[in-house]
Design a protein around this motif. Structure first.
Motif: not given
Length: 181
Positions: A33, A39, A159
């Protein structure tokens, strides 16, 4: 290390590859990610028709795919910037090779094809990309392909509650080129 080209095939993806592209892209977004600006949550429900449109052939953009045994195992997107003042710039995006196929020269082959493509785009002078500043292997890959860092964007991605810096890199397609008329 480069393996024989016969171990995999590199070709431009087209709308009929949309399902395979979406499957590999979602796997990459899930597994890494912090390597992507997008995403899994943003893309998991994306309509296949939108992906098909993204993969439609174009003279100044496309998505390269690496296939092993007919399976899409690697990908790389490249597109020309839209603005009148930025059309000399190509952007590299979405570079991913499935973990089981890394270390076989696939990413290098994808990059080489992307650079060769960009050299053929009229008026293109350079390719830009951003890479997670902590991803040493990806940075090394890009440097080996002729990319050079020109800056860092601190806290470019957030993230799972962690901030990630992005290294900004470029590759001059025509090193001796001055201003473009």
């Amino acid at each position: 290390m480069l393996m024989a080209a016969a171990a995999y095939e590199i070709r431009w993806l087209n709308p009929s590859d949309a399902s395979a592209f979406q499957t590999l892209r979602l796997a990459g977004l899930r597994a890494s990610p912090s390597a992507f600006g997008s995403s899994y949550e943003e893309e998991k429900d994306r309509a296949l028709a939108l992906i098909e449109a993204r993969l439609a052939p174009s003279p100044d953009q496309g998505v390269l795919g690496a296939f092993a045994g007919g399976q899409l195992v690697g990908m790389l997107g490249i597109r020309r910037q839209d603005g009148l003042k930025t059309r000399h710039r190509m952007a590299l995006w979405g570079v991913y090779v499935a973990p089981a196929f890394r270390g076989q020269g696939i990413a290098q082959a994808l990059l080489a094809r992307a650079v060769a493509f960009a050299r053929q785009v009229p008026g293109a002078v350079q390719i830009h990309l951003s890479v997670n500043a902590a991803n040493a292997s990806a940075i090394r890959l890009y440097e080996q392909a002729g990319f050079h860092a020109y800056g860092t964007e601190p806290a470019a991605l957030l993230v799972d509650g962690a901030l990630h810096d992005e290294l900004l890199m470029q590759h001059r397609l025509h090193p001796a080129a001055g201003p473009v008329a």
